[in-house]
Motif scaffolding. Structure first.
Motif, mmCIF file in Angstrom:
data_model
loop_
_atom_site.group_PDB
_atom_site.id
_atom_site.type_symbol
_atom_site.label_atom_id
_atom_site.label_comp_id
_atom_site.label_asym_id
_atom_site.label_seq_id
_atom_site.Cartn_x
_atom_site.Cartn_y
_atom_site.Cartn_z
ATOM 1 N N PHE A 92 0.943 -1.000 -0.407
ATOM 2 C CA PHE A 92 0.345 -0.149 -0.125
ATOM 3 C C PHE A 92 0.717 1.304 -0.113
ATOM 4 C CE2 PHE A 92 -2.895 -2.797 1.919
ATOM 5 C CZ PHE A 92 -3.699 -3.465 1.066
ATOM 6 N N ILE A 93 1.113 1.790 -1.113
ATOM 7 C CA ILE A 93 1.916 2.505 -1.120
ATOM 8 C C ILE A 93 0.917 4.342 -0.972
ATOM 9 C CG2 ILE A 93 4.060 4.196 -2.875
ATOM 10 C CD1 ILE A 93 4.389 1.349 -3.589
ATOM 11 N N GLU A 94 1.430 5.034 -0.975
ATOM 12 C CA GLU A 94 0.687 6.339 -1.217
ATOM 13 C C GLU A 94 1.066 7.400 -1.013
ATOM 14 O OE1 GLU A 94 -4.328 8.278 -0.749
ATOM 15 O OE2 GLU A 94 -3.290 6.624 0.914
ATOM 16 N N HIS A 95 1.223 8.539 -1.734
ATOM 17 C CA HIS A 95 2.005 9.601 -1.862
ATOM 18 C C HIS A 95 1.432 10.951 -1.730
ATOM 19 C CE1 HIS A 95 5.234 7.360 -4.223
ATOM 20 N NE2 HIS A 95 5.210 7.064 -3.048
ATOM 21 N N ILE A 96 1.331 11.881 -1.281
ATOM 22 C CA ILE A 96 1.151 13.594 -1.532
ATOM 23 C C ILE A 96 0.520 13.870 -2.722
ATOM 24 C CG2 ILE A 96 1.031 15.447 -0.862
ATOM 25 C CD1 ILE A 96 2.263 14.955 2.317
ATOM 26 N N PRO A 97 -0.109 14.705 -3.148
ATOM 27 C CA PRO A 97 -0.092 14.322 -4.697
ATOM 28 C C PRO A 97 0.411 16.066 -5.262
ATOM 29 C CG PRO A 97 -2.679 14.313 -3.664
ATOM 30 C CD PRO A 97 -1.423 13.679 -2.636
ATOM 31 N N LYS A 98 1.152 16.107 -5.980
ATOM 32 C CA LYS A 98 1.945 17.043 -6.776
ATOM 33 C C LYS A 98 1.681 17.352 -7.866
ATOM 34 C CE LYS A 98 5.944 15.150 -6.064
ATOM 35 N NZ LYS A 98 7.061 15.043 -4.776
ATOM 36 N N ASP A 99 2.239 18.643 -8.999
ATOM 37 C CA ASP A 99 1.974 19.369 -9.914
ATOM 38 C C ASP A 99 2.824 18.283 -9.971
ATOM 39 O OD1 ASP A 99 0.720 21.367 -8.945
ATOM 40 O OD2 ASP A 99 2.076 22.745 -9.123
ATOM 41 N N CYS A 100 2.307 17.223 -11.700
ATOM 42 C CA CYS A 100 2.584 16.605 -12.697
ATOM 43 C C CYS A 100 2.519 17.200 -14.298
ATOM 44 C CB CYS A 100 2.299 15.449 -12.570
ATOM 45 S SG CYS A 100 2.108 14.150 -10.887
ATOM 46 N N ASP A 101 2.908 16.419 -14.723
ATOM 47 C CA ASP A 101 3.233 16.584 -16.050
ATOM 48 C C ASP A 101 2.006 15.306 -17.242
ATOM 49 O OD1 ASP A 101 5.241 17.796 -16.819
ATOM 50 O OD2 ASP A 101 6.290 16.121 -16.259
ATOM 51 N N PHE A 126 9.653 3.571 -17.444
ATOM 52 C CA PHE A 126 9.477 5.523 -17.811
ATOM 53 C C PHE A 126 10.691 5.368 -16.588
ATOM 54 C CE2 PHE A 126 5.494 4.901 -19.090
ATOM 55 C CZ PHE A 126 5.687 5.595 -20.285
ATOM 56 N N PRO A 127 11.753 4.764 -17.146
ATOM 57 C CA PRO A 127 12.970 5.111 -15.407
ATOM 58 C C PRO A 127 13.401 6.550 -15.289
ATOM 59 C CG PRO A 127 14.375 4.419 -17.663
ATOM 60 C CD PRO A 127 12.926 4.269 -17.848
ATOM 61 N N GLN A 128 12.976 7.320 -16.288
ATOM 62 C CA GLN A 128 13.500 8.778 -16.332
ATOM 63 C C GLN A 128 12.572 9.810 -15.477
ATOM 64 O OE1 GLN A 128 17.433 9.641 -16.543
ATOM 65 N NE2 GLN A 128 17.070 7.265 -16.945
ATOM 66 N N THR A 129 11.251 8.921 -15.056
ATOM 67 C CA THR A 129 10.207 9.533 -14.625
ATOM 68 C C THR A 129 10.405 9.822 -13.328
ATOM 69 O OG1 THR A 129 9.029 8.991 -16.640
ATOM 70 C CG2 THR A 129 7.907 9.662 -14.592
ATOM 71 N N GLU A 130 9.709 10.734 -12.285
ATOM 72 C CA GLU A 130 8.903 10.479 -10.723
ATOM 73 C C GLU A 130 7.989 10.180 -11.002
ATOM 74 O OE1 GLU A 130 9.024 13.627 -7.103
ATOM 75 O OE2 GLU A 130 9.684 14.284 -9.021
ATOM 76 N N PHE A 131 7.826 9.506 -10.095
ATOM 77 C CA PHE A 131 5.934 8.801 -10.108
ATOM 78 C C PHE A 131 5.557 9.591 -7.985
ATOM 79 C CE2 PHE A 131 7.272 6.024 -13.599
ATOM 80 C CZ PHE A 131 6.561 6.579 -14.156
ATOM 81 N N ILE A 132 4.194 9.387 -8.379
ATOM 82 C CA ILE A 132 3.784 9.876 -7.283
ATOM 83 C C ILE A 132 2.507 8.936 -6.661
ATOM 84 C CG2 ILE A 132 4.718 12.186 -6.509
ATOM 85 C CD1 ILE A 132 2.202 12.832 -7.598
ATOM 86 N N VAL A 133 1.752 8.334 -6.777
ATOM 87 C CA VAL A 133 0.600 6.444 -6.517
ATOM 88 C C VAL A 133 0.033 7.400 -5.701
ATOM 89 C CG1 VAL A 133 0.074 4.530 -5.885
ATOM 90 C CG2 VAL A 133 3.109 5.318 -6.233
#
Length: 213
Positions: free
Chosen positions: A17-26, A152-159
């Motif tokens: 169960f992974i969960e991050h705080i939402p922030k601006d994304c592409d 997408f190895p160069q992409t930062e992901f938020i879940v």
């Protein structure tokens, strides 16, 4: 009894169960599924303006061989959808996402293909994604993240997951269904990646699927 096994439970809970705080994304990635709750969550994030586009991916589950309709809230979504992408696009539009903000990939039949086909769509469109949100079912968070990070190895992901089927990080171990779903995900995170790890050890890299037609 649960208290005696708390450390054991915490290990599985923290892994799945992974969960991050939402922030601006592409981009907001929305892997295919049949639960409108996931689309509704993605629409909420869009309305909060964390990203300008949502990429919906999914034909149907490879185990089903066809899209069998909404798995919940059936009265609101009675049918007529050929693919998961069609269904989730409708959910998004009903919840305030304009059609021009939706990118749709409708060939993927499992999570790895969701990531691969999404990458191909973005490359064809000349779109770069530095940071992206993944919106998925809560117990599917780890496996979704692993596949998208691989492709997408160069992409930062938020879940940014949402609870479906009544299974959350707080209660999964209290029902047989929750236990089966979560421990099944643990098994898939090892079993499905075994062949990928072998390819990586041999110097291989994930390959984009050949275009159909």
């Amino acid at each position: 009894m649960i208290k005696n096994y708390q450390k054991f439970l915490d290990i599985y809970t923290e892994f799945i169960f992974i969960e991050h705080i939402p922030k601006d994304c592409d981009m907001i990635f929305l892997p295919g599924n049949a639960y409108p709750e996931v689309g509704i969550r993605a629409a909420e994030l869009y309305r909060e303006k964390i990203a300008e586009h949502i990429l919906v991916s999914g034909r149907y589950s490879i185990t089903d061989g066809a899209f069998r309709g909404a798995a919940s809230q059936k009265a609101c979504y009675p049918g007529g959808y050929d693919t998961e992408a069609d269904f989730l696009s409708d959910v998004l539009q009903r919840h305030g996402v304009p059609i021009e903000a939706i990118l749709k990939e409708d060939q993927a039949t499992f999570t790895y293909e969701n990531a691969l086909y999404s990458r191909r769509l973005l490359e064809d469109a000349g779109m770069e994604v530095t940071r992206a949100a993944i919106v998925c079912q809560a117990f599917h968070a780890r496996r979704s993240l692993m596949y998208y990070q691989l492709v997408f190895p160069q992409t930062e992901f938020i879940v940014c997951p949402t609870t479906t089927q009544g299974i959350s990080k707080d209660n999964w171990y209290l029902s047989q269904k929750g236990i089966d779903m979560v421990l099944g995900e643990v098994a898939r995170c090892s079993g499905q990646f075994r062949g990928i790890f072998a390819d990586l050890l041999a110097g291989g890299m994930p390959q984009l699927p050949v275009k159909k037609g």
